[in-house]
Design a protein around this motif. Structure first.
Motif, PDB file in Angstrom:
ATOM      1  N   GLU A 118       0.842  -1.204   0.000  1.00 18.98           N
ATOM      2  CA  GLU A 118       0.000   0.000   0.000  1.00 18.98           C
ATOM      3  C   GLU A 118       0.874   1.250   0.000  1.00 18.98           C
ATOM      4  O   GLU A 118       0.623   2.191  -0.748  1.00 18.98           O
ATOM      5  N   SER A 120       1.737   3.829   2.260  1.00 14.22           N
ATOM      6  CA  SER A 120       1.617   5.070   3.032  1.00 14.22           C
ATOM      7  C   SER A 120       2.469   5.080   4.301  1.00 14.22           C
ATOM      8  O   SER A 120       2.635   6.136   4.925  1.00 14.22           O
ATOM      9  N   ASN A 510       2.162  11.965  -7.329  1.00 12.05           N
ATOM     10  CA  ASN A 510       1.813  10.878  -6.413  1.00 12.05           C
ATOM     11  C   ASN A 510       1.587   9.568  -7.165  1.00 12.05           C
ATOM     12  O   ASN A 510       0.515   8.953  -7.100  1.00 12.05           O
ATOM     13  N   LYS A 513       0.028   6.643  -5.366  1.00 15.03           N
ATOM     14  CA  LYS A 513      -1.356   6.800  -4.887  1.00 15.03           C
ATOM     15  C   LYS A 513      -1.467   6.588  -3.375  1.00 15.03           C
ATOM     16  O   LYS A 513      -2.441   6.024  -2.872  1.00 15.03           O
ATOM     17  N   ILE A 514      -0.457   7.044  -2.635  1.00 11.82           N
ATOM     18  CA  ILE A 514      -0.459   6.868  -1.187  1.00 11.82           C
ATOM     19  C   ILE A 514      -1.023   8.106  -0.497  1.00 11.82           C
ATOM     20  O   ILE A 514      -1.109   9.189  -1.087  1.00 11.82           O
ATOM     21  N   GLU A 515      -1.369   7.950   0.768  1.00 16.16           N
ATOM     22  CA  GLU A 515      -1.821   9.088   1.559  1.00 16.16           C
ATOM     23  C   GLU A 515      -0.614   9.902   1.998  1.00 16.16           C
ATOM     24  O   GLU A 515       0.382   9.343   2.480  1.00 16.16           O
ATOM     25  N   ARG A 516      -0.699  11.226   1.814  1.00 13.38           N
ATOM     26  CA  ARG A 516       0.412  12.110   2.164  1.00 13.38           C
ATOM     27  C   ARG A 516      -0.127  13.325   2.907  1.00 13.38           C
ATOM     28  O   ARG A 516      -1.286  13.712   2.725  1.00 13.38           O
ATOM     29  N   GLU A 521      -2.674  18.861   5.238  1.00 14.50           N
ATOM     30  CA  GLU A 521      -3.889  18.099   4.953  1.00 14.50           C
ATOM     31  C   GLU A 521      -3.534  16.680   4.503  1.00 14.50           C
ATOM     32  O   GLU A 521      -2.737  16.495   3.575  1.00 14.50           O
ATOM     33  N   LEU A 522      -4.124  15.666   5.155  1.00  9.74           N
ATOM     34  CA  LEU A 522      -3.938  14.285   4.732  1.00  9.74           C
ATOM     35  C   LEU A 522      -4.779  14.022   3.490  1.00  9.74           C
ATOM     36  O   LEU A 522      -6.003  14.196   3.512  1.00  9.74           O
ATOM     37  N   THR A 523      -4.116  13.618   2.417  1.00 10.12           N
ATOM     38  CA  THR A 523      -4.820  13.429   1.149  1.00 10.12           C
ATOM     39  C   THR A 523      -4.036  12.495   0.238  1.00 10.12           C
ATOM     40  O   THR A 523      -2.829  12.288   0.424  1.00 10.12           O
ATOM     41  N   LYS A 524      -4.734  11.950  -0.752  1.00  9.75           N
ATOM     42  CA  LYS A 524      -4.083  11.135  -1.780  1.00  9.75           C
ATOM     43  C   LYS A 524      -4.007  11.889  -3.114  1.00  9.75           C
ATOM     44  O   LYS A 524      -3.588  11.333  -4.121  1.00  9.75           O
ATOM     45  N   ARG A 525      -4.378  13.138  -3.121  1.00  8.55           N
ATOM     46  CA  ARG A 525      -4.398  13.900  -4.363  1.00  8.55           C
ATOM     47  C   ARG A 525      -2.989  14.246  -4.844  1.00  8.55           C
ATOM     48  O   ARG A 525      -2.044  14.297  -4.069  1.00  8.55           O
TER      49      ARG A 525
END
Length: 527
Positions: A118, A120, A510, A513-516, A521-525
């Motif tokens: 995954e 993250s 990204n 496609k991990i959460e950063r 702000e926590l996001t996958k964008r």
């Protein structure tokens, strides 16, 4: 299938002149296999191979590391009865325990595979530039976790699979991108070699670099000392005694380049039984704890070695029932004659302490290498004044501490060193009125248990297996669960770095496609 040789990356070697055998404690005789202790040349080769492997392994994708970890689990499973038979022959433990520990080991490997696939877990953090900010422009800075380098793992005597060759330390180090050199435990070197062979097959099948894993035999302390002192070693994982863990910690601290030693060491796992719980369910808890004290012949780091309560008639009844139930349980085999001998010695020394009374001590004749369980009792005052009573007796042994009131009980807990676990037994919400006691216990432990037993460690993300010293050398980390990966990494920041040269985890697009964490702000964008 067992050669007795050292595994140096993809090769087997037996250059050393010193050899040893493992021991079957149930049959009270040596096993047939002969193991060759690694010499200085083999230690040097293993570490140089690992250092070379690190150059590519640290860059391996999460998907490729996951495939490696899952394949190790597959290969361990493929060992089937050979592994189980060898495990039992070297430990005296029953087949059910062997199979259960094998399942746990495979589960740990697969959980780390899922984690790194995954992605993250690298904790990517990005703060983008603001050139127009006044009075000074804001720079672009990005941070993530990166592997330390070669990890030396010491096999544990009491867990030949889950805390040894392919156990949690090795699995988490591989997940982080660190090569591993295992110092195999001499009590189960055959089990270790079988698992090492499985790792080697998995490494070849998944195209891992030669040297990503090595397994070195050793019957003494010399190999371990050389591994810890070698400049190519970057971190150490250890499960065992306080004496052994502290020696490694001190050694690593004295190096020209000090390195972290993550040692999980001794613990007596205090249990506090509150008054109403004793009065209402004292007999039931006594029966439960008789089983917990003797589980696995008491050879767990979570064995309940201390039971605290306030002096009362119900405590006397609890003590009587616990002692009776304990003596109903058949004695069982310990892992090795040395461990049994140490248990008997430490138990005898504890029983000789002033003010201590023996409430249960198995006297029946037992086969060689079997442990005779015991329970003793002491006052809170004596416990506080004599720190010898605070020490672990590794085996089926526990001490009841009778305190005159809650104030003395709090002082007794305050007098203790750090522990892996602490337990509160309560009824009818009485724990609600014991905040000082609970807070005192919480400050001493890594895991706080309510109305249960400490034996049994669930492998899951929320498990904390570690605690204030000397339970472990760094209470911020766990040796169990996916967060054990945090021991083998360090943070690194990239300032104003060209996007195309950044690690994938920090690129604008990204691609993983991990959460950063982007600008808070926590996001996958993507950016």
């Amino acid at each position: 299938m067992i050669t007795g040789k050292n595994q140096l990356g993809n090769s087997l070697s037996n250059l050393g002149t010193k050899s040893f055998k493992t021991f079957n404690p149930q049959q009270n005789k040596e096993n047939e296999w002969n193991f060759f202790e690694a010499n200085e040349t083999e230690i040097e080769t293993a570490l140089k191979l690992a250092d070379r492997a690190f150059e590519t392994f640290q860059k391996a994708s999460g998907a490729s590391r996951a495939l490696f970890l899952n394949t190790i689990a597959d290969e361990i499973e493929a060992l089937d009865d050979v592994l189980i038979t060898t495990y039992c022959a070297e430990t005296g433990l029953p087949e059910g325990r062997a199979k259960g520990e094998r399942g746990r080991t495979m589960g740990q490997l697969r959980s780390f595979a899922k984690l790194v696939e995954e992605g993250s877990w690298v904790k990517a953090s990005i703060d983008t530039a603001i050139p127009e900010r006044q009075p000074f422009p804001k720079i672009d800075i990005r941070k993530m976790m990166a592997p330390l380098g070669t990890v030396v793992v010491f096999g544990a005597s009491n867990f030949p699979l889950a805390y040894s060759t392919a156990g949690g330390d090795t699995a988490s180090a591989f997940a982080a991108g660190c090569p591993v050199v295992v110092k195999s435990h001499p009590m189960h070197a055959g089990t270790g070699e079988l698992v090492a062979h499985a790792i080697n097959i998995a490494a070849k099948k998944t195209n891992m670099p030669d040297g990503v894993f090595s397994n070195l035999n050793s019957s003494g302390i010399e190999v371990g000392q050389k591994l810890v002192n070698h400049p190519l070693t970057k971190a150490v994982g250890f499960t065992g005694s306080i004496q052994g863990g502290r020696a490694l910690f001190d050694m690593a601290s004295r190096r020209k380049e000090p390195i972290p030693v993550f040692a999980e060491m001794g613990s007596v796992n205090p249990v506090i039984i509150l008054p109403q719980a004793l009065q209402l369910k004292g007999e039931a808890w006594a029966k439960t704890y008789a089983g917990s004290i003797t589980l696995g012949t008491g050879q767990f780091c979570t064995n309940p070695g201390l039971l605290f309560a306030i002096k009362h008639d119900s405590l006397e009844n609890f003590t009587t029932v616990l002692s009776e139930e304990l003596l109903k349980i058949d004695a069982s085999c310990m892992l090795h004659p040395t461990i049994q001998s140490n248990y008997s010695k430490n138990k005898s020394e504890m029983m000789e302490q002033d003010g201590l009374s023996i409430t249960a001590d198995l006297k029946t004749n037992t086969p060689p290498n079997f442990a005779k369980q015991a329970v003793v009792k002491v006052s809170g005052e004596k416990f506080i004044s004599n720190t010898k009573l605070h020490q672990e007796v590794f085996g089926p042994f526990s001490m009841i501490v009778s305190c005159k009131d809650e104030e003395e009980l709090v002082k007794a807990i305050q007098s203790m060193e750090g522990q892996l676990t602490g337990t509160i037994i309560s009824e009818n919400g009485e724990v609600d009125n014991s905040s000082v006691l609970v807070n005192t216990l919480q400050s001493k432990v890594g895991r706080l248990i309510f109305n249960g037993v400490p034996t049994g460690v669930e492998v899951c993300p929320s498990m904390q297996h570690g605690g204030p010293y000397p339970a472990s050398t760094d209470s911020r980390f766990t040796a169990v669960g996916i967060h054990a990966i945090d021991r083998w990494v360090r943070p690194i920041s990239f300032q104003n770095w060209p996007n195309h040269l950044l690690p994938n985890a920090l690129m604008n697009e990204n691609p993983l496609k991990i959460e950063r964490l982007i600008n808070g702000e926590l996001t996958k964008r993507a950016i």
